[in-house]
Design an enzyme around this catalytic site. Structure first.
Site, mmCIF file in Angstrom:
data_model
loop_
_atom_site.group_PDB
_atom_site.id
_atom_site.type_symbol
_atom_site.label_atom_id
_atom_site.label_comp_id
_atom_site.label_asym_id
_atom_site.label_seq_id
_atom_site.Cartn_x
_atom_site.Cartn_y
_atom_site.Cartn_z
ATOM 1 N N GLU A 187 39.761 29.302 125.219
ATOM 2 C CA GLU A 187 41.044 29.273 125.930
ATOM 3 C C GLU A 187 42.202 29.711 125.045
ATOM 4 O O GLU A 187 43.313 29.951 125.537
ATOM 5 C CB GLU A 187 41.306 27.866 126.482
ATOM 6 C CG GLU A 187 41.895 26.859 125.509
ATOM 7 C CD GLU A 187 40.918 26.320 124.483
ATOM 8 O OE1 GLU A 187 41.339 25.540 123.602
ATOM 9 O OE2 GLU A 187 39.719 26.664 124.566
ATOM 10 N N CYS A 217 34.383 22.810 123.008
ATOM 11 C CA CYS A 217 34.542 21.969 121.821
ATOM 12 C C CYS A 217 34.086 20.543 122.135
ATOM 13 O O CYS A 217 32.901 20.281 122.241
ATOM 14 C CB CYS A 217 35.972 22.039 121.309
ATOM 15 S SG CYS A 217 36.167 21.361 119.637
ATOM 16 N N HIS A 258 36.979 27.532 120.837
ATOM 17 C CA HIS A 258 38.059 27.380 121.820
ATOM 18 C C HIS A 258 38.390 28.729 122.474
ATOM 19 O O HIS A 258 39.372 29.376 122.110
ATOM 20 C CB HIS A 258 39.300 26.811 121.146
ATOM 21 C CG HIS A 258 39.216 25.350 120.896
ATOM 22 N ND1 HIS A 258 39.651 24.406 121.805
ATOM 23 C CD2 HIS A 258 38.714 24.660 119.843
ATOM 24 C CE1 HIS A 258 39.435 23.193 121.316
ATOM 25 N NE2 HIS A 258 38.862 23.317 120.132
#
Length: 230
Positions: free
Chosen positions: A210, A114, A208
Site C-alpha cells: 500500500e 505485514c 507493505h
C-alpha cells in the site's frame, strides 16, 4: 456484487486521534490502502475492530484485506511476550482472527499485509518470531528489501522471480501453519510471503504494497479474484 467495482473490506484499528476540533478515539486506517483498492478497480469498505464478524455479516464483501499494524498478542500462539513485543491489542486480534475465519468459510479472496500475514499464520495455527533485526530501519521509515519468489505459485504469476518491496516490521513468521506455503523470502531467510493451498486467492505478504501506488499488482490481483467471486 457490482461487476465493475468489487467491495473490498479492509480491517482498521482504534487509536486516539486528533481531527478538526476533536481529540477522541477513532477507527483509523492509512489512506494508501483505500487508494490502492480504488486504483485497482475496487470499492473499499473499512471494517472496525468492534461488532461481530462472521461469515453471515461479511457475506456482502467480495474480498478482504487484513492491514498492517501492531504486534499480535503472543498468548494467541501460546508464547510468553518478548521484552520488545508491543502491548496487546486484543480487540484487534479478536476481530481480525474472526474476519479471517469468516473469509475462509466464504472462500473470499484475502490479502494479508505485514501484520495481516502474521494474523493469517496465527489464525491457522502457526507461530511468530517476536523480534528480528534488520527489517525496521527507524520508526516511521520504510526500508527496501529484495525478495525471491517461488516458481509455480500465485505470487510468482503476479510478481515474477524477484522484486523489491518496502518493509517495516520487527516480527516474522516462525512455524508455518498447516495449509500455508512459503512463496517468497528475503536474503536473510525471513519469510516474505505465503499463500493458502487450495484457496482461490489467500495471499499474505510481509511487506507493505500500500506504500507504492505505482505498483498495484497485488491489489489488482486481489480485485480481479474478487470480481470472480461466486
Amino acid at each position: 456484487m457490482s461487476a465493475s467495482k468489487p467491495l473490498i473490506g479492509i480491517s482498521t484499528y482504534l487509536e486516539r486521534t486528533r481531527f478538526g476540533l476533536w481529540d477522541v478515539e477513532a477507527a483509523v486506517l492509512y489512506r494508501g490502502y483505500l487508494d490502492c483498492v480504488v486504483q485497482a478497480g475496487g470499492n473499499p469498505v473499512m471494517l472496525p475492530p468492534v461488532g461481530t464478524w462472521t461469515a453471515e455479516t461479511i457475506a456482502f464483501l467480495d474480498g478482504l484485506v487484513i492491514a498492517g499494524g501492531a504486534d499480535i498478542d503472543p498468548a494467541a500462539y501460546g508464547a510468553e511476550p518478548h521484552e520488545l513485543t508491543g502491548e496487546p491489542r486484543r480487540d484487534r486480534d479478536d476481530a481480525e482472527f474472526a474476519l479471517v475465519e469468516a473469509a475462509l468459510k466464504l472462500d473470499l479472496p484475502v490479502l494479508g499485509v505485514c501484520r495481516g500475514m502474521q494474523v493469517l499464520n496465527v489464525a491457522l495455527g502457526g507461530t511468530l518470531h517476536q523480534h528480528i533485526e534488520g527489517h525496521n530501519e527507524a520508526p516511521g521509515v520504510f526500508g527496501h528489501t529484495d525478495i525471491t519468489v517461488a516458481p509455480g505459485t500465485q505470487l510468482h504469476a503476479i510478481l515474477g522471480d524477484r522484486t523489491n518491496v518496502q518493509c517495516h516490521h520487527h516480527q516474522s513468521l516462525d512455524r508455518i501453519a498447516d495449509g500455508l506455503r512459503v512463496t517468497a523470502s528475503a536474503p536473510d531467510g525471513t519469510v516474505e510471503a505465503v499463500e493458502l493451498d487450495g484457496a482461490r486467492f489467500v495471499v499474505g505478504v510481509q511487506s507493505h504494497p500500500e506504500q507504492d501506488i505505482e505498483d498495484l499488482r497485488l491489489f489488482e490481483a486481489l480485485v480481479e479474484a474478487a470480481r470472480r467471486k461466486a
